[in-house]
Design an enzyme around this catalytic site. Structure first.
Site, PDB file in Angstrom:
ATOM      1  N   LYS A   1     -54.395   2.976  84.626  1.00  0.00           N
ATOM      2  CA  LYS A   1     -55.759   3.546  85.231  1.00  0.00           C
ATOM      3  C   LYS A   1     -55.323   4.357  86.611  1.00  0.00           C
ATOM      4  CE  LYS A   1     -58.431   0.854  88.224  1.00  0.00           C
ATOM      5  NZ  LYS A   1     -58.755   1.374  89.446  1.00  0.00           N
TER       6      LYS A   1
ATOM      7  N   ASP B   1     -60.657   6.740  87.218  1.00  0.00           N
ATOM      8  CA  ASP B   1     -61.427   5.734  87.935  1.00  0.00           C
ATOM      9  C   ASP B   1     -62.004   6.435  89.137  1.00  0.00           C
ATOM     10  OD1 ASP B   1     -62.970   3.637  88.808  1.00  0.00           O
ATOM     11  OD2 ASP B   1     -61.353   2.404  89.461  1.00  0.00           O
TER      12      ASP B   1
ATOM     13  N   LYS C   1     -65.415   7.006  89.569  1.00  0.00           N
ATOM     14  CA  LYS C   1     -66.974   6.493  89.828  1.00  0.00           C
ATOM     15  C   LYS C   1     -68.035   7.760  90.218  1.00  0.00           C
ATOM     16  CE  LYS C   1     -65.505   1.907  91.598  1.00  0.00           C
ATOM     17  NZ  LYS C   1     -64.023   2.250  91.633  1.00  0.00           N
TER      18      LYS C   1
ATOM     19  N   ASP D   1     -73.830  11.904  90.634  1.00  0.00           N
ATOM     20  CA  ASP D   1     -74.257  13.280  91.145  1.00  0.00           C
ATOM     21  C   ASP D   1     -75.291  13.593  90.145  1.00  0.00           C
ATOM     22  OD1 ASP D   1     -74.545  16.112  92.310  1.00  0.00           O
ATOM     23  OD2 ASP D   1     -72.404  15.770  92.784  1.00  0.00           O
TER      24      ASP D   1
ATOM     25  N   THR E   1     -68.301  -4.151  94.542  1.00  0.00           N
ATOM     26  CA  THR E   1     -68.294  -5.400  95.221  1.00  0.00           C
ATOM     27  C   THR E   1     -68.209  -5.875  96.760  1.00  0.00           C
ATOM     28  OG1 THR E   1     -65.919  -5.418  94.637  1.00  0.00           O
ATOM     29  CG2 THR E   1     -67.185  -6.782  93.347  1.00  0.00           C
TER      30      THR E   1
ATOM     31  N   ARG F   1     -51.895  -5.371  91.698  1.00  0.00           N
ATOM     32  CA  ARG F   1     -50.920  -5.999  92.387  1.00  0.00           C
ATOM     33  C   ARG F   1     -50.285  -7.251  91.897  1.00  0.00           C
ATOM     34  NH1 ARG F   1     -55.044  -5.988  97.443  1.00  0.00           N
ATOM     35  NH2 ARG F   1     -56.403  -6.120  95.634  1.00  0.00           N
TER      36      ARG F   1
END
Ligand code: C5P
Length: 229
Positions: free
Chosen positions: A33, A61, A63, A66, A117, A208
């Site tokens: 990603k 990624d 997002k 528009d 989130t 991570r």
């Protein structure tokens, strides 16, 4: 054979860092990603480089959010760049998602992001959404599926609820994955890989847990062990 259920989040600043992680984790992840920051810094070059370094599939990624024409045309450009998974924001509405899905066809898998989130009920209310985050997730997830967007990004906790509500068809992508005993960082709702799969996730986005581990090779082995049947 790399595991097509696993995606490594390349949250690093440069193409060079990204390709080093692809080389270092080759064989473990079916998808890699590239996030907004890395794409803004390096552009299409990072997509080509990550692919050349051995990534079986690329997840961009961005997002997107528009007007329908702009999103649809952008999806077309990203298909040409060889992107396999792309996030769009369900907040852009049904027409935007329909236009994006039509352009994507089966050449690229669109993933709808429902509610970030980082937004709680108060922040949602501040932008005019008078609903709990959980209710807004469900409403937007249904709209995405009805608009032809076949995948959704959600927490592993939400995955079980979305499976119950939407059935087996949607492709569910879950970040917030942690191995037992690893630091949670800024993620509030975390789950182990095996539990997330059991909750109904199709693709686990892992960052991570691997890239910030003291011993990444050991973390990769722990990941494989956690998923071993
Ligand atoms: O490092 P970590 O495993 O927390 O990385 C998770 C990845 O998933 C990051 O690239 C992050 O941007 C993304 N993500 C997330 N939570 C969301 C949506 C996306 O952590 N709600």
């Amino acid at each position: 054979m790399s595991d097509s259920r696993l995606c490594l989040a390349l949250d690093v600043p440069t193409t060079r860092d990204a390709t080093e992680w692809v080389a270092r984790t080759r064989g473990a992840f079916g998808v890699y990603k590239i996030g907004l920051e890395l794409f803004c810094a390096e552009g299409r070059e990072v997509i080509d480089a990550v692919r050349a370094a051995g990534a079986p599939a690329i997840f961009l990624d961005l997002k997107l959010h528009d007007i329908p024409r702009t999103v649809s045309r952008s999806v077309g450009r990203l298909v040409e760049l060889g992107v396999d998974y792309l996030t769009i924001h369900t907040g852009g509405g049904g027409s935007m998602m329909e236009a994006a899905a039509e352009t994507a066809g089966d050449r690229l898998r669109l993933l709808g992001v429902t509610v970030l989130t980082s937004l709680d009920e108060q922040e949602l209310s501040g932008v005019g959404v008078a609903m709990t985050p959980a209710a807004a997730v469900l409403k937007r997830a249904r709209l995405a599926i009805d608009s032809g967007v076949t995948g959704l990004v959600c927490s592993a906790q939400e995955a079980a609820r979305l499976r119950d509500d939407l059935g087996a068809a949607p492709y569910l992508v879950t970040p917030g994955i942690r191995l037992a005993g690893s630091a949670t960082g800024d993620q509030k709702r975390v789950m182990t890989p095996a539990r997330a799969i059991a909750a109904g996730a199709d693709l686990l986005v892992i960052g991570r847990t691997i890239t910030a581990a003291d011993d990444p090779e050991r973390a990769l082995r722990d990941l494989a062990d956690d998923l071993r049947p």
